[in-house]
Scaffold this motif. Structure first.
Motif, PDB file in Angstrom:
ATOM      1  N   ILE A  19       0.825  -1.205   0.000  1.00 37.25           N
ATOM      2  CA  ILE A  19       0.000   0.000   0.000  1.00 37.25           C
ATOM      3  C   ILE A  19       0.861   1.259   0.000  1.00 37.25           C
ATOM      4  O   ILE A  19       0.606   2.218  -0.740  1.00 37.25           O
ATOM      5  N   ALA A  20       1.904   1.253   0.814  1.00 35.02           N
ATOM      6  CA  ALA A  20       2.749   2.435   0.954  1.00 35.02           C
ATOM      7  C   ALA A  20       3.751   2.588  -0.182  1.00 35.02           C
ATOM      8  O   ALA A  20       4.383   3.638  -0.319  1.00 35.02           O
ATOM      9  N   GLY A  21       3.899   1.573  -1.015  1.00 34.33           N
ATOM     10  CA  GLY A  21       4.906   1.601  -2.073  1.00 34.33           C
ATOM     11  C   GLY A  21       4.461   2.386  -3.290  1.00 34.33           C
ATOM     12  O   GLY A  21       3.368   2.944  -3.352  1.00 34.33           O
ATOM     13  N   ASP A  22       5.327   2.414  -4.285  1.00 30.41           N
ATOM     14  CA  ASP A  22       5.003   3.092  -5.538  1.00 30.41           C
ATOM     15  C   ASP A  22       5.207   2.181  -6.745  1.00 30.41           C
ATOM     16  O   ASP A  22       5.216   2.631  -7.887  1.00 30.41           O
ATOM     17  N   THR A  23       5.370   0.884  -6.478  1.00 28.47           N
ATOM     18  CA  THR A  23       5.569  -0.102  -7.536  1.00 28.47           C
ATOM     19  C   THR A  23       4.233  -0.730  -7.916  1.00 28.47           C
ATOM     20  O   THR A  23       3.386  -0.963  -7.051  1.00 28.47           O
ATOM     21  N   THR A  24       4.034  -0.978  -9.189  1.00 30.27           N
ATOM     22  CA  THR A  24       2.796  -1.606  -9.659  1.00 30.27           C
ATOM     23  C   THR A  24       3.093  -3.006 -10.176  1.00 30.27           C
ATOM     24  O   THR A  24       4.243  -3.428 -10.258  1.00 30.27           O
ATOM     25  N   GLY A  25       2.038  -3.748 -10.523  1.00 37.98           N
ATOM     26  CA  GLY A  25       2.222  -5.081 -11.087  1.00 37.98           C
ATOM     27  C   GLY A  25       1.500  -6.155 -10.301  1.00 37.98           C
ATOM     28  O   GLY A  25       0.639  -5.866  -9.463  1.00 37.98           O
ATOM     29  N   ILE A  26       1.860  -7.404 -10.574  1.00 36.98           N
ATOM     30  CA  ILE A  26       1.265  -8.575  -9.929  1.00 36.98           C
ATOM     31  C   ILE A  26       2.312  -9.232  -9.044  1.00 36.98           C
ATOM     32  O   ILE A  26       3.462  -9.394  -9.451  1.00 36.98           O
ATOM     33  N   TYR A  27       1.911  -9.626  -7.817  1.00 36.35           N
ATOM     34  CA  TYR A  27       2.844 -10.210  -6.860  1.00 36.35           C
ATOM     35  C   TYR A  27       2.202 -11.395  -6.156  1.00 36.35           C
ATOM     36  O   TYR A  27       1.061 -11.313  -5.704  1.00 36.35           O
ATOM     37  N   ASN A  28       2.939 -12.503  -6.062  1.00 34.06           N
ATOM     38  CA  ASN A  28       2.527 -13.624  -5.213  1.00 34.06           C
ATOM     39  C   ASN A  28       2.812 -13.288  -3.758  1.00 34.06           C
ATOM     40  O   ASN A  28       3.777 -12.575  -3.448  1.00 34.06           O
ATOM     41  N   LEU A  29       1.977 -13.821  -2.854  1.00 37.72           N
ATOM     42  CA  LEU A  29       2.205 -13.628  -1.423  1.00 37.72           C
ATOM     43  C   LEU A  29       1.973 -14.958  -0.711  1.00 37.72           C
ATOM     44  O   LEU A  29       0.854 -15.477  -0.676  1.00 37.72           O
TER      45      LEU A  29
END
Length: 264
Positions: free
Chosen positions: A167-177
């Motif tokens: 949420i606090a970041g500025d990176t976009t895209g798809i991420y596994n968690l």
């Protein structure tokens, strides 16, 4: 005082079916939440210039196989109806997010969740870890799906920590968690039995019985996920040991006995 609403900094879409049980409670609602619900939130994000985060699911990988599934993979969805509906809902929501990002230059992130567990899980919710704990609480046989040997079980506080960084970041895209550690499922079951001092017997099941649909859901959500991308992008790493996470979850679920059941 009357204060004008000036918009939102970020919007998180966390709707969806986390288990076969939750899907059956409102199958149409789950599909519509991914369609109209996600669209409405995306429209709000556009008008507010907000960062948009969609919580998706490992179900979207479908039939794709591999030692570790990476974010660019896209498999054929399951033919099992209830899994297909849940997966289609998330896949549609992901595509909708991608279109809004392209059309409106919206800042978006999709997080594909694997198996997440922890405090606040409820008896009867149909999720993998909570079902194993519930079986041990009742002294029933703990039934493990044949073919599901390992799971990247991620404790809820680690998941929330990752989401806060997203949420606090500025990176976009798809991420596994998911967890960085692949745990032996029978070892998790043994730890639960030991912690509860239960008389439950751990058995492998073909999945033809009462838990057939749950087994299918668990297998799809337990696909091996690579988390290298989210670790590199946001400097995140899970820290809760499985022993501590199970202990916290068991303590909470024990407190629910005799109080209420989700399915009552």
């Amino acid at each position: 005082f009357r204060i004008a609403h000036v918009g939102f900094q970020y919007i998180v879409d966390a709707t969806g079916a986390g288990s076969h049980t939750s899907l059956l409670k409102d199958q149409v609602g789950i599909l519509m939440a991914a369609a109209e619900g996600t669209k409405n939130l995306l429209d709000l994000a556009v008008s507010s210039h907000a960062r948009f985060i969609l919580l998706s699911d490992a179900l979207v990988y479908g039939a794709v196989e591999g030692d570790e599934l990476t974010e660019e993979m896209r498999g054929t969805l399951s033919s099992t109806p209830h899994i297909n509906r849940a997966a289609e809902a998330k896949r549609f929501a992901e595509d909708l997010v991608a279109e809004y990002q392209e059309l409106y230059s919206l800042e978006t992130v999709v997080v594909r969740l694997g198996v997440v567990y922890g405090s606040r899980m409820h008896l009867g919710d149909g999720r993998l870890i909570s079902t194993l704990i519930e079986q041990a609480l009742h002294g029933d046989d703990i039934l493990l799906p044949a073919g599901l040997k390992a799971v990247q079980a991620l404790y809820i506080s680690d998941a929330c920590d990752a989401l806060k960084k997203v949420i606090a970041g500025d990176t976009t895209g798809i991420y596994n968690l998911a967890s960085a550690t692949v745990y032996d499922l029978s070892g998790i079951a043994e730890a639960i039995v030991k912690r509860l001092e239960s008389h439950s017997q751990i058995k492998e099941s073909s999945g033809d019985g009462e838990l057939k649909d749950e087994f299918a859901f668990w297998k799809e959500q337990s696909k091996p996920l690579s988390i290298a991308k989210i670790k590199d992008a946001f400097g995140w790493f899970p820290v809760v040991r499985i022993e501590d996470g199970l202990s916290e979850t068991i303590n909470y679920m024990k407190s629910l006995r005799g109080v209420r059941r989700v399915d009552s």
